[in-house]
Motif scaffolding. Structure first.
Motif, PDB file in Angstrom:
ATOM      1  N   ALA A 191      45.219  37.009  36.891  1.00 60.60           N
ATOM      2  CA  ALA A 191      44.832  37.749  35.304  1.00 60.60           C
ATOM      3  C   ALA A 191      43.986  38.918  35.449  1.00 60.60           C
ATOM      4  O   ALA A 191      45.802  39.507  34.905  1.00 60.60           O
ATOM      5  N   GLY A 192      43.690  39.405  36.375  1.00 56.01           N
ATOM      6  CA  GLY A 192      43.677  41.137  37.429  1.00 56.01           C
ATOM      7  C   GLY A 192      44.611  41.575  37.283  1.00 56.01           C
ATOM      8  O   GLY A 192      45.297  42.624  36.237  1.00 56.01           O
ATOM      9  N   ALA A 194      47.731  40.271  36.514  1.00 57.11           N
ATOM     10  CA  ALA A 194      48.365  39.995  35.008  1.00 57.11           C
ATOM     11  C   ALA A 194      47.840  41.339  34.446  1.00 57.11           C
ATOM     12  O   ALA A 194      49.112  41.644  33.064  1.00 57.11           O
ATOM     13  N   GLN A 195      47.754  41.929  33.841  1.00 59.14           N
ATOM     14  CA  GLN A 195      46.079  42.767  33.132  1.00 59.14           C
ATOM     15  C   GLN A 195      46.173  44.169  33.829  1.00 59.14           C
ATOM     16  O   GLN A 195      46.679  44.914  33.444  1.00 59.14           O
ATOM     17  N   GLY A 196      47.222  44.067  35.101  1.00 60.48           N
ATOM     18  CA  GLY A 196      47.361  45.640  35.493  1.00 60.48           C
ATOM     19  C   GLY A 196      46.886  46.691  36.799  1.00 60.48           C
ATOM     20  O   GLY A 196      47.214  47.638  37.352  1.00 60.48           O
ATOM     21  N   THR A 237      34.091  42.252  23.627  1.00 64.14           N
ATOM     22  CA  THR A 237      35.953  41.607  24.292  1.00 64.14           C
ATOM     23  C   THR A 237      35.353  40.189  24.973  1.00 64.14           C
ATOM     24  O   THR A 237      35.457  38.868  25.046  1.00 64.14           O
TER      25      THR A 237
END
Ligand SMILES: NC(=O)c1ccc[n+]([C@@H]2O[C@H](COP(=O)([O-])OP(=O)(O)OC[C@H]3O[C@@H](n4cnc5c(N)ncnc54)[C@H](OP(=O)(O)O)[C@@H]3O)[C@@H](O)[C@H]2O)c1
Length: 272
Positions: A191-192, A194-196, A237
């Protein structure tokens, strides 16, 4: 023969974690014998930890007062058959780590009258950070309980359970549990990315976060819900992420996964 000499029957993943943890915490390697059919695993255990290795169960068990049965549940019956005559003569303390195999079955397969402690450790034992459930059959003396408990306490939290039927729940929570955390780590890393984030940074941040959170759970004395709330700023968040987890049924997923593991443990018991 002395109870100070240990024989591991099976030198695979879990035995390796226990052996590594015990040797790192000062148990003399010479007091540990391991039976393992695979030559490469034998050599690795001897090379990494200095333990005595053997190709057959009876060679490893011959001079040991405590036997740690660490083969897969599916081969436990044949391993016990191989050791039954020796067990009748030497009356060892038998410690099983196998999922789903009852003390009654092990005792029966070894010929009867044996002191059997059924345990469920986990792989963080390698680092002295394991968690183990233990159950003793009525043949186990106070000294045997002490011996098995101190063996597991050297590398893990040791929790005795009063009812053997609870061992499937122990297996489902802590025996299999490290794999759930590793799966979460894989998902957080992906996921990290995927977030760049680059893969190394995502891995390091996710892994250290799991370590830090686990230490807070164990070391602060606070419960998980309290610690979670302290991270969750109203309207922030974390709240967005937690609401996503809740809406997608994380608690139900974990409930069902643990139930599936416990069910599989019962199936292994019934099939053995
Ligand atoms: N892995 C875990 O996290 C964990 C945690 C708690 C409990 N356990 C329990 O620990 C046991 C072992 O699991 P594992 O994951 O360590 O499996 P594993 O890596 O497959 O280790 C078992 C080893 O025993 C060997 N073996 C087979 N027959 C043998 C015999 N007659 N004498 C001596 N060794 C023999 C196997 O060799 P071959 O592969 O050639 O058959 C294998 O190397 C299972 O009963 C499991 O339920 C595992």
């Amino acid at each position: 023969m002395t109870h100070d000499t240990l024989a591991f029957i099976g030198g695979g993943n879990m035995a390796r974690s226990l052996i590594g943890g015990l040797v790192a915490r000062g148990r003399p390697a010479a007091s540990i014998h391991v039976a393992e059919p695979q030559e490469a695993l034998r050599q690795a255990l001897a090379g990494d930890f200095g333990v005595q290795v053997h190709a057959t169960a009876s060679d490893a068990a011959r001079d040991a007062g405590t036997w740690v049965l660490s083969v897969k549940p599916q081969v436990m019956r044949s391993v016990c058959a191989e050791l039954a005559a020796l067990a009748a003569r030497s009356k060892p303390l038998v410690v099983s780590i196998a999922a789903g195999v009852t003390t009654a079955r092990i005792d029966q397969w070894l010929g009867g009258g044996q002191a059997v402690v059924r345990t469920m450790p986990n792989t963080p034992s390698l680092l002295g950070a394991g968690a183990t459930g233990l159950y003793a059959n009525p043949r186990v003396t106070a000294a045997g309980r002490e011996l098995a408990g101190s063996l597991m306490s050297a590398v893990s939290l040791a929790a005795w359970i009063p009812d053997e039927a609870q061992m499937d729940a122990v297996t489902a929570v802590s025996g299999s549990g490290p794999a759930y955390v590793f799966l979460l780590a894989e998902a957080m890393q992906a996921a990290g990315v995927a977030q760049g984030l680059d893969a190394d940074t995502a891995r390091d941040l996710a892994n250290q976060t799991l370590l830090g959170a686990a230490r807070m759970l164990v070391e602060t004395g606070e419960d998980a819900a309290t610690l979670r709330k302290r991270v969750t700023s109203p309207g922030g968040t974390t709240q967005a992420a937690i609401e996503s987890f809740e809406a997608n049924g994380l608690r139900r997923l974990v409930h069902d996964a643990v139930a599936a593991a416990a069910r599989r443990g019962r199936e292994l018991s019934e099939g053995s």
